[in-house]
Design a protein around this motif. Structure first.
Motif, mmCIF file in Angstrom:
data_model
loop_
_atom_site.group_PDB
_atom_site.id
_atom_site.type_symbol
_atom_site.label_atom_id
_atom_site.label_comp_id
_atom_site.label_asym_id
_atom_site.label_seq_id
_atom_site.Cartn_x
_atom_site.Cartn_y
_atom_site.Cartn_z
ATOM 1 N N SER A 1 -5.605 4.992 -7.483
ATOM 2 C CA SER A 1 -4.480 5.085 -6.556
ATOM 3 C C SER A 1 -4.137 3.737 -5.933
ATOM 4 O O SER A 1 -3.271 3.671 -5.063
ATOM 5 C CB SER A 1 -4.811 6.093 -5.447
ATOM 6 N N HIS A 2 -4.791 2.681 -6.371
ATOM 7 C CA HIS A 2 -4.490 1.348 -5.840
ATOM 8 C C HIS A 2 -3.043 0.978 -6.146
ATOM 9 O O HIS A 2 -2.505 1.302 -7.210
ATOM 10 C CB HIS A 2 -5.442 0.316 -6.448
ATOM 11 N N GLU A 3 -2.439 0.295 -5.184
ATOM 12 C CA GLU A 3 -1.019 -0.023 -5.345
ATOM 13 C C GLU A 3 -0.752 -0.972 -6.498
ATOM 14 O O GLU A 3 0.374 -1.042 -7.005
ATOM 15 C CB GLU A 3 -0.462 -0.609 -4.041
ATOM 16 N N HIS B 1 0.821 -1.204 0.000
ATOM 17 C CA HIS B 1 0.000 0.000 0.000
ATOM 18 C C HIS B 1 0.860 1.260 0.000
ATOM 19 O O HIS B 1 0.454 2.295 -0.529
ATOM 20 C CB HIS B 1 -0.916 -0.011 1.229
ATOM 21 N N SER C 1 1.412 3.036 -3.324
ATOM 22 C CA SER C 1 0.334 3.683 -4.053
ATOM 23 C C SER C 1 0.530 5.191 -4.023
ATOM 24 O O SER C 1 1.309 5.732 -3.240
ATOM 25 C CB SER C 1 -1.011 3.315 -3.427
ATOM 26 N N ASN D 1 -11.742 0.838 -4.029
ATOM 27 C CA ASN D 1 -10.284 0.662 -4.006
ATOM 28 C C ASN D 1 -9.907 -0.498 -3.087
ATOM 29 O O ASN D 1 -9.062 -1.336 -3.424
ATOM 30 C CB ASN D 1 -9.635 1.966 -3.551
ATOM 31 N N TYR E 1 -2.442 -0.842 -9.427
ATOM 32 C CA TYR E 1 -3.179 -0.235 -10.537
ATOM 33 C C TYR E 1 -2.693 -0.772 -11.881
ATOM 34 O O TYR E 1 -3.504 -1.059 -12.777
ATOM 35 C CB TYR E 1 -3.012 1.277 -10.459
ATOM 36 N N SER F 1 4.071 8.517 -10.183
ATOM 37 C CA SER F 1 4.140 7.366 -9.279
ATOM 38 C C SER F 1 4.793 6.168 -9.970
ATOM 39 O O SER F 1 5.627 5.474 -9.379
ATOM 40 C CB SER F 1 2.740 7.008 -8.794
#
Length: 1434
Positions: A1126-1128, A131, A134, A1078, A1130, A1221
């Motif tokens: 924003s999910h880790e 997490h 993210s 999410n 994604y 990111s």
């Protein structure tokens, strides 16, 4: 002439339209490019418009049917979530003390046991291991940028090295004016000659300059050199966008811990009087004059010398180390200007009133010791006699007070070396004025006391050593707290009455400083050792318990069970007999015999740690004394009806007489500790018995007139006492007490239950329990918060373990759910300052994150039979009445009543069909908005179900909502076991969907709480049932997924229908729903979560068609999308390694295997290449989230989109945030992996190419220094015509257009005069950096193949875009860099002038003459015409 011009323009438009038809064939099949040319509809007849949602690919089936064939490594990690992605961690809670605070008794009642378990068990944390990677936890901050930029080589640019232009030109002119000789003529100057050539030195020879080298080899060398020192992370070189706190930021709540206010360390150094003849005992406490409340317990300290202490040796046992403390830490939650540190002094009781005893201290001086030696010896001898005889009794002596904020404020303004100062003044000014060295503080400190509370900071002032020089003699008739508050208030007045009093001269030195964070040798109020505690022989520091002046809303986290007894006054005026020197002995009794006195009273100073009794101070010859005592008691964890406080009143004989006892009992009274099972505290006015109480008195109150007993003043109340409890097991709230008592009665099967004056039988328990649950809303807020963890735990327990009462299972889901919504909303409304940016209350968030866990799944050892009552039972994970095998008619006919769970459902349905009709018509289920699955057609709001599937879902929910009061024998026959275990997440979803009215509204207001509670329950369920490794489609039953789909549909409907009325609520609801989905990506079927996302998207899109100003709703959708993305994982959710094949044929192909093993190869079909670069249906289905992001980007950047201009920056930031990111994510550091990630954003190239006319112009050529904020279509058409055939340019523009400094290449929609709004420089720059990241990291072969298929016009537009990138990011020198911000926001030129420059470039002489003849130019000064060019000079 005007007619001819109109005709010519008409002809021009016709030709332009024909040309566009011819050119449109060169655009390929890109829907973005074709859209603007109005020819896309004929190319892709089966495509779905960008404004409509596509059906997502079934993620789980796709992953199952396309197993990875790549070797293990970073690339393979993209294909699936890691196996250790989510875990349940039991983290030991941090304990302040060396030993855990727990009751000493082993046998305690269930409530105490539950409280202790809550305070000691480990935190149950659901950890998403990745997490932190993210975007919500990994922001691109300035500090992170600096960290990522380490190792960059220092760049030296020629533009910074060359001299300034003006000075350089001056040097050249000076050089020309000088007479230059052959000898000093520099080589390469303008005066070169043959002599120069003959005498100059040759340049170094360039090796291999004329050698023939293959072009491919040269290109390869150049490419390697370009990539040699290139920084891996592009976004590390680019500043983060200027935006508020990212909406996807979801901070981890603070760990629940014991509450402390601002902490103050007070060290008592010395106490010295003019004469030293007897022991003096001191205590400290804090008082708030404004609130008229004592805000701390007493701190007792002893500063007597060992010689003086020896005078009391016969009466005092060996002192415990804990009673020798001379320093204390006070906590102040609400500091203000009215807080005083009050010091009270006591001495050994002696004959005479306080004035007589204090007289020697006021008249004798230390300097006169020799002169008054005999008198002092006599006084000392008398003191020794009194200590020997009356050593265990005390009398009040003196007091003083320190205005705390004066000290804090003064200390903060002084230098650190001013550590020793004096507080006090001369005899005329009294002892209360707190001045440092008399002149340093002066009037300034008194003026500060009238300021507000903004300066009351106790955490940063400089330590100060104070000397209190004057004390006030204690008045025997003014000992009450009310008198003290009057004195303290008077002290702040300039004309204080206390100034005129004669003081007792003394010197008390104390240190006041902010308390260190982790002090050594510290003891808690329960005398437990706080870490660190290196040596038990060192004099300790005591933590002083705070009594906050106002309510403190922090849950209890440690076991604490203390009782404070404050005797206040006694009236023996009407009592016959001699009773003048009165003391009160206080004992805590477990029974009625004297041997039952418990050793639980805390010692004061220089005594035993715990004692069995405590005496109040004696007022000499006073039949109606006041008291100022504080007796601190350690309450036993388990109290019975026989526990009580016993007060024994004694007359103390100060004169030694024969046959006269030292103390004579003159009265008795008591307070039972329990009254109907509740702790008895508060203010009491008790009658006093003249005789010893009879047997069994402890279970009765002294107000009860016992026969044969004699009472003082005819049984009137004559003794005032206050009892205060500070307990983390006694709620001291009747509503909470009743609720906990009923729940524990169910657990223990203890009937009947006595609560207050009620005696509740088992048959009445159901209604009483539901009434107590609904009455929780009437409980005081502070105890609700203090016992929040236990309260929520019990409500959850009632949901998952329906109690069996009188052989019937009672569904408590609905009342428990309603109570939770009420509690959560109450906390939100009353504690608005304790929330994060998303409106999440920190107390509730920390409960879910750390405390909440599913109740124990252990079975009861004995199975209850009919007629028994049990809460809990055998482990059964199926929610009752949910199995398909159970016939609806059977379950409904056996149901005794349906009204217990849902009042909207009729109590006695006549048939299953009637019941189903009733359920469908009920307002609770109409609101569910979920009669179809997410992928089906949208049901109108509040419309009834229309299909058989919908009716079956309604019937299923009605069965689940019934109270389930079937007999246990029937349930055992039906299921073979007692179904007394439900799943919390299933019940919460069900109750929420069918809720109505205020309950539904309350749940919507705090949706985040129930969403997070459901997610943690789901994870715990998977963890405890070993399902975390099972296939996701098999993790949860279909009925639960139906409820989730209904819930999401219901909330999405609320968002689209109410966003204009209550935007604050809808913003929170929108964010809560996004975070919920999410979280579901980590635990549920991901294809199902995609369908939930589509449900939301579809409802929003449908609403947008009817809105004139859609920007607000689109902004909500952008926030939703940003949180979802924003999910880790994604990237994995977007299937980055999949080929864009139609979903109907997902079987892997040869090209798939080749692509996954060696990058993108040449055998990929052209159509698949094209699909990668356009928002085609296959792309949007298989790269679902990336497709949604790019779709939003394309829709908002579309120049034809009305009302969305304000969202340009927001949507660009969404893309920028994702790419930044990815760029810094260590999982994607490998080049092949990064190429796969970049593949998800290839359509963005075409989107940005379309937006070129709208981008901010960063070029700085002389002829064009930026475009206006509004650019017309004709403007850009004229610009673009220079790069195509001159005939086509004539046909489109109708005139010859000269070459511009920054050529462009694309044709736009033939809308004459249509205007584009130019993006801001910041948005344009962010968009261009995103483009460069994609081009930098995408696979070169794929890019080359796509470039090869582009038309000339498309390539020109792409080159135009690259030129703009170069202009935007090229280094323009230090000075230009410093002026960048001001240049960015520089106002543009006049619109007319900009159009002239953009279209014409320069004004011909003929056109100027024509315009001048028409008077359009006006009078222009200094205008010269030469060779067809016009030059304007100022």
């Amino acid at each position: 002439m005007a007619e001819r011009r109109a005709f010519a323009q008409k002809i021009s438009r016709t030709v332009a339209a024909e040309v566009r038809k011819q050119i449109s064939g060169q655009y390929g099949s890109s829907p973005q490019l074709l859209k603007n040319l109005n020819v896309g509809a004929n190319i892709s007849h089966h495509s779905v418009p960008l404004t409509e949602a596509v059906d997502p690919v079934d993620f789980e089936d796709y992953v199952l049917m396309h197993p990875p064939i790549i070797d293990p490594g970073p690339l393979r990690d993209l294909l699936e979530f890691p196996p250790d992605d989510i875990e349940v961690i039991y983290s030991p809670r941090e304990c302040r003390t060396l030993v855990q605070a727990v009751p000493e008794e082993s046998d305690v009642d269930p409530h105490v046991r539950d409280c202790v378990r809550t305070y000691t068990e480990d935190w149950a944390i659901v950890n998403r291991k990745y997490h932190k990677l993210s975007t919500g936890f990994n922001p691109n901050t300035l500090d992170k940028q600096k960290e990522r930029q380490k190792g960059l080589p220092k760049q030296i640019f020629e533009s910074d090295e060359i001299p300034d232009t003006n000075s350089y030109q001056d040097d050249q002119d000076d050089l020309k004016r000088r007479s230059v000789s052959i000898d000093d003529t520099p080589r390469g100057s303008w005066a070169c000659s043959i002599f120069d050539l003959k005498n100059s030195l040759p340049d170094a020879v360039l090796p291999n300059l004329l050698d023939r080298s293959p072009i491919e080899e040269i290109d390869q060398q150049n490419e390697e050199q370009r990539k040699g020192n290139r920084h891996k992370e592009l976004f590390a070189l680019y500043p983060a966008p200027d935006e508020d706190e990212p909406i996807e930021r979801h901070s981890i709540p603070e760990v629940p811990r014991e509450h402390f206010g601002q902490r103050l360390l007070v060290k008592c150094l010395s106490l010295k009087f003019e004469i030293e003849i007897e022991p003096i005992f001191a205590s400290l406490a804090l008082y708030d004059v404004r609130e008229k409340k004592k805000i701390s317990e007493n701190f007792f300290f002893d500063l007597n010398s060992e010689q003086i202490k020896g005078m009391l040796r016969p009466h005092v046992p060996p002192a415990a180390i804990s009673t020798l403390a001379r320093s204390a830490i006070f906590s102040i939650t609400y500091p203000c200007q009215d807080v005083f540190l009050v010091i009270k002094l006591e001495k050994v009781l002696q004959q005479g009133d306080i004035g007589e005893c204090a007289e020697p201290y006021m008249i004798f001086k230390e300097s006169d010791t020799t002169k008054n030696k005999e008198k002092l010896e006599k006084l000392k001898s008398q003191a020794e006699q009194f200590c020997h005889r009356l050593g265990k009794y005390r009398m009040p002596f003196a007091w003083t007070a320190i205005h705390l904020m004066n000290i804090v404020n003064s200390a903060g303004s002084l230098e650190r070396d001013s550590t020793d100062s004096e507080i006090g003044a001369g005899e005329r000014k009294g002892s209360w004025s707190e001045r440092r060295n008399s002149g340093l503080v002066g009037r300034r400190s008194l003026e500060r006391t009238t300021s507000g509370d903004e300066s009351c900071n106790l955490s940063s002032f400089r330590p100060a050593t104070l000397t209190v020089t004057n004390f006030f003699k204690q008045e025997g008739d003014r000992l009450s707290d009310e008198d003290l508050y009057k004195f303290l208030a008077d002290m702040r007045r300039p004309s204080s009455v206390l100034r005129r009093l004669r003081p007792i001269t003394a010197q008390l030195k104390i240190d006041i400083s902010p308390a260190p964070e982790n002090p050594h040798y510290c003891l808690t109020p329960e005398l437990l050792q706080v870490k660190p505690y290196p040596d038990t022989r060192v004099r300790p520091t005591k933590d002083i318990l705070e009594f906050p002046s106002r309510d403190v809303y922090v849950p209890y986290t440690t076991y604490r069970n203390l009782l404070y007894v404050y005797p206040q006054s006694l009236n023996f005026a009407n009592r016959q007999g001699s009773a003048r020197n009165i003391t009160v002995k206080v004992q805590f009794m477990s029974g009625e015999d004297q041997n039952n006195a418990m050793q639980v009273i805390f010692g004061k100073s220089s005594c035993a740690e715990f004692t069995k009794e405590s005496y109040t101070a004696v007022i000499y010859h006073n039949r109606s004394p006041d008291f100022h005592e504080e007796i601190k008691v350690k309450l036993p964890a388990y109290l019975t009806d026989h526990h009580h406080l016993l007060f024994t009143f004694y007359h103390v004989s100060c004169q030694q007489k024969q046959n006269t006892p030292l103390e004579t009992p003159v009265g008795y009274t008591w307070i039972p500790m329990l009254q109907n099972g509740r702790l008895k505290t508060g203010q009491f006015c008790l009658p006093v018995s003249l005789e010893k109480p009879p047997q069994s008195y402890s279970v009765l109150s002294p107000e009860v007139p016992l026969p044969g007993m004699k009472w003082v003043d005819n049984h009137k109340g004559v003794f005032n006492v206050e009892v205060i409890a500070v307990s983390s097991i006694h709620t001291q709230d009747p509503y909470l007490d009743k609720f906990f008592a009923l729940v524990h009665a169910l657990e223990e099967h203890a009937f009947p239950v006595r609560i207050g004056d009620l005696r509740i039988l088992e048959n009445d328990l159901e209604s009483e329990l539901k009434n107590s649950i609904s009455a929780l809303s009437s409980a005081q807020l502070e105890p609700v918060v203090r016992f929040l963890h236990q309260l929520l735990d019990k409500l959850v327990l009632l949901v998952v373990r329906p109690p069996v009462i009188a052989g019937q299972i009672v569904n408590m889901g609905q009342p428990s759910f309603e109570a939770m919504t009420s509690i959560v909303n109450r906390l939100h409304k009353n504690l608005e300052t304790n929330q994060d940016q998303h409106g999440r209350n920190n107390l509730l968030a920390s409960y879910i994150y750390y405390v909440f866990r599913l109740p124990s799944t252990e079975s009861n050892p004995s199975s209850p039979g009919p007629g028994s009552c049990v809460l809990g039972g055998s482990m059964h994970y199926a929610t009752m009445a949910r199995t398909a095998a159970r016939l609806a008619s059977l379950s409904l006919s056996r149901s005794r009543s349906l009204s217990n769970s849902n009042p909207d459902i009729s109590g006695t349905p006549t048939s299953p069909d009637d019941e189903v009709r009733t359920i469908i018509g009920s307002k609770g289920l109409d609101r569910s908005n979920s009669w179809v699955n997410a992928g089906g057609p949208t049901v109108p709001w509040r419309s009834p179900p229309r299909s058989s599937t919908e009716v079956m879902q309604a019937m299923d929910r009605s069965n689940r909502m019934s109270s389930h009061t079937e007999s246990t024998s029937f349930l055992q026959t039906l299921t073979g076991r007692l179904p007394t275990k439900k799943l919390l997440h299933e019940e919460l979803a069900l109750q929420w969907v069918v809720s109505s009215g205020s309950v539904r509204e309350s749940a919507l207001h705090q949706a985040w709480f129930f969403f997070e509670l459901m997610v943690k329950s789901m994870v715990h369920h998977l963890y405890f049932s070993d399902k975390l490794d099972t296939l996701r489609k098999a993790r949860f039953p279909e009925r639960f997924m139906d409820d989730i789909a209904a819930l999401v549909s219901m909330i999405a409907g609320d968002i689209v229908t109410r966003f204009q009325k209550d935007i604050e609520l809808i913003e929170r609801l929108n964010v809560s729903l996004a975070f919920f989905l999410n979280d579901l990506f980590s635990v549920m079927d991901r294809g199902f979560v995609f369908s939930l996302t589509k449900t939301y998207w579809k409802q929003v899109s449908s609403k947008l068609y009817a809105l004139q100003t859609p920007s607000m709703l689109v902004s909500l959708r952008l926030d939703f999308l940003r949180i979802i993305c924003s999910h880790e994982h994604y990237v994995t959710l977007n299937l980055p390694c999949s080929l864009l094949t139609p979903p109907s044929s997902p079987s892997p192909s040869v090209s798939s295997a080749t692509s996954q093993s060696s990058g993108f190869s040449t055998i990929i079909q052209d159509q698949k290449i094209a699909n990668m670069f356009e928002l085609s249906v296959p792309f949007r289905q298989q790269h679902y989230l990336a497709g949604l992001v790019l779709t939003e980007l394309a829709l908002i950047l579309d120049p034809e989109a009305e009302g969305l201009f304000g969202l340009h920056k927001k949507v660009v930031n969404v893309v920028h945030n994702l790419l930044s990111s990815h760029d810094s994510d260590p999982r994607y550091a490998d080049l092949d992996v990064k190429a796969r990630v970049a593949m998800l954003y290839l359509p963005m190239i075409g989107i940005i190419m379309e937006a070129v006319p709208q981008l901010y112009d960063f070029t700085e050529s002389l002829s064009q220094r930026g475009r206006s904020n509004v650019v017309t279509a004709d403007d850009y058409e004229s610009e673009s015509s220079s790069m195509i055939n001159q005939t086509v340019a004539m046909a489109i523009a109708g005139a010859s257009v000269p070459q511009l400094s920054r050529p462009s290449s694309f044709l736009l929609t033939p809308g004459t005069g249509r205007q584009y709004t130019t993006f801001s420089a910041e948005s344009s720059r962010s968009l261009l950096i995103c483009l460069l990241w994609v081009l930098k990291n995408a696979d070169n072969i794929v890019l080359q193949k796509w470039f090869a298929d582009l038309s000339i016009l498309q390539l020109n537009r792409l080159l135009d875009l690259m030129y703009l990138c170069v202009s935007c990011f090229e280094y323009k020198g230090k000075k230009a860099f410093e002026r960048m911000n001001s240049l960015t926001f520089k106002k543009s030129k006049d619109m007319k002038a900009k159009l002239e420059e953009a279209i014409l470039g320069s004004i011909g002489a003929r056109q100027e003459m024509v315009r001048r003849s028409r008077g359009q130019l006006g009078q222009m000064q200094d205008c010269q015409i030469s060779k067809g060019a016009t030059i304007y000079t100022a």
